[in-house]
Design a protein around this motif. Sequence first.
Motif, short mmCIF file in Angstrom:
data_model
loop_
_atom_site.label_atom_id
_atom_site.label_comp_id
_atom_site.label_asym_id
_atom_site.label_seq_id
_atom_site.Cartn_x
_atom_site.Cartn_y
_atom_site.Cartn_z
N VAL A 1 -3.96 18.79 7.01
CA VAL A 1 -4.79 17.59 7.07
C VAL A 1 -4.06 16.38 6.50
O VAL A 1 -4.13 15.28 7.05
N GLN A 2 -3.34 16.58 5.40
CA GLN A 2 -2.58 15.48 4.82
C GLN A 2 -1.10 15.53 5.19
O GLN A 2 -0.47 14.49 5.38
N THR A 3 -0.54 16.72 5.31
CA THR A 3 0.90 16.84 5.55
C THR A 3 1.28 16.71 7.01
O THR A 3 2.45 16.50 7.32
N LEU B 1 3.02 9.43 -4.01
CA LEU B 1 3.29 8.35 -3.07
C LEU B 1 3.10 8.87 -1.66
O LEU B 1 3.79 9.80 -1.24
N ILE B 2 2.14 8.30 -0.94
CA ILE B 2 1.92 8.65 0.47
C ILE B 2 1.68 7.36 1.25
O ILE B 2 0.58 7.12 1.75
N PRO B 3 2.71 6.53 1.37
CA PRO B 3 2.54 5.24 2.06
C PRO B 3 2.44 5.42 3.56
O PRO B 3 2.66 6.53 4.09
N PRO B 4 2.10 4.37 4.29
CA PRO B 4 2.19 4.45 5.74
C PRO B 4 3.57 4.91 6.18
O PRO B 4 4.58 4.58 5.55
N ASP C 1 0.85 -1.20 0.00
CA ASP C 1 0.00 0.00 0.00
C ASP C 1 0.88 1.25 0.00
O ASP C 1 1.50 1.58 1.00
N MET C 2 0.92 1.96 -1.12
CA MET C 2 1.66 3.21 -1.21
C MET C 2 0.71 4.40 -1.28
O MET C 2 1.08 5.49 -1.72
N LEU C 3 -0.52 4.19 -0.82
CA LEU C 3 -1.55 5.22 -0.85
C LEU C 3 -2.06 5.58 0.54
O LEU C 3 -2.47 6.71 0.78
N ALA C 4 -2.04 4.60 1.45
CA ALA C 4 -2.41 4.81 2.86
C ALA C 4 -3.77 5.47 3.03
O ALA C 4 -3.96 6.33 3.89
N GLY C 5 -4.74 5.06 2.20
CA GLY C 5 -6.07 5.65 2.33
C GLY C 5 -6.06 7.15 2.15
O GLY C 5 -6.74 7.88 2.87
N PHE C 6 -5.28 7.64 1.17
CA PHE C 6 -5.07 9.08 0.95
C PHE C 6 -4.48 9.75 2.19
O PHE C 6 -4.77 10.91 2.48
#
Length: 465
Positions: free
Chosen positions: A242-244, A418-421, A65-70
């Motif tokens: 929120v994402q960063t 790319l935003i993995p865990p 998983d390189m998405l980590a649920g966005f």
Amino acid sequence: MTDGAPKGFDLAKLLAERGAERYELHARHLNHQLPRMLRTIGFDKVYERAEGAYFWDAEGNDYLDMLAGFGVMGLGRHHPVVRKALHDVLDASLADLTRFDCQPLPGLLAERLLTHSPHLDRVFFGNSGTEAVETALKFARYATGKPRILYCAHAFHGLTTGSLSVNGEAGFRDGFAPLLPDTAIALGDLDALERELKRGDVAGFVVEPIQGKGVHESPPGFLRAAQELLRRHKALLIADEVQTGLGRTGDFYAYQHEEGVEPDLLCVAKALSGGYVPVGATLGKDWIFKRVYSSMDRVLVHSASFGSNAQAMAAGLAVLAVMEDEEIVANARRSGDLLRERLTALIGRYELLHDVRGRGLMIGIEFGRPSSLKLRSRWAMLQAARKGLFAQMVVVPLLQKHRILTQVSGDHLEVIKLIPPLTVGEKEVDRFVGAFTAVMDDAHSGGGLMWDFGRTLVKQAVGNR
């Protein structure tokens, strides 16, 4: 209860009996375009379980998983500390959400969050990132007595009406007017910011230190200079993290990459949930909160029915404890640097690969027009049909052939984000870089399944016009 009616509730039985209908149920009762889209790009997988940075299907195949649920799954899926915290809080049978008492968990979580932004004083808890942004917009307008909010082109701050007003993507805004009185400027354009501030009606400027759409970082010195302009004109700096936030970029918050930046309001969500219970938080300065909640008559002037619920607060406290105990921020910085360096080294090897950028484990891979005649003609075919198709052509074989989940960074963009865990390490970096290299080798060969799929995407794009 009538005779013969089912007694009790058996979740495992329900899933066993109806789980195979998942795509049909969505098509019939939810957003009908989602299963259609997933089938079109070959993403209609059936995942049976998940742990950490991996999924498994019914055959036991693992998927990275390189998405980590966005970005929601900052600690990966089903972290044992977060799971235990949720079991504990449920077993405690707390008198939660009475609305007329002060439970300890919200205060404890606020206290822990504020240690990472010591210039901020108070927290409002809602249920999502868009609610955190809505809160910041309301507080900024009320505290300053001014109506207008500035935001950046291509920003994404949410999809409810207030946050949509500061969403910089026309595709999300179209058809939902009228929105709030807000104005977009280009990320990094201080002249435009000052010009708008001089009109005297700006309550605040909301900005993502690194934009999720396209993974564009604010230019060096921009946030600090913007902060000085805002203070001069008695307007507020609102950082949308929120994402960063929570370690994603290699510091606890992305604004901390630039010395001297101290937002007046700060929005967090996603990873704070531990991937279990939705939660959003708006952190702010004492004077802002005291102006909004100026009297007992205004005690509920801004609230959320499920805000500060015990399960969300327990999850948030567990997440912060894990981040400290397992040195999650340092790992994000270390693994992100390694991944970015390995990918950057490929730029000279592949003419279709134009840029690798980002911080920590928030990385954008951008593709662009190739130089060779054979690939230029194929690239032109894709661009004529729909910009962004090549990036989708890379995403699909990463999943289908290499079992790695990624996605494009935004509509009509030739960028994969790319935003993995934040728990991934060298093993996951090796797996991704190896798979990406194989996909790019196939793309530059000019043949193979990748370009066949590209022609399918072209037909689909043309058919949707």
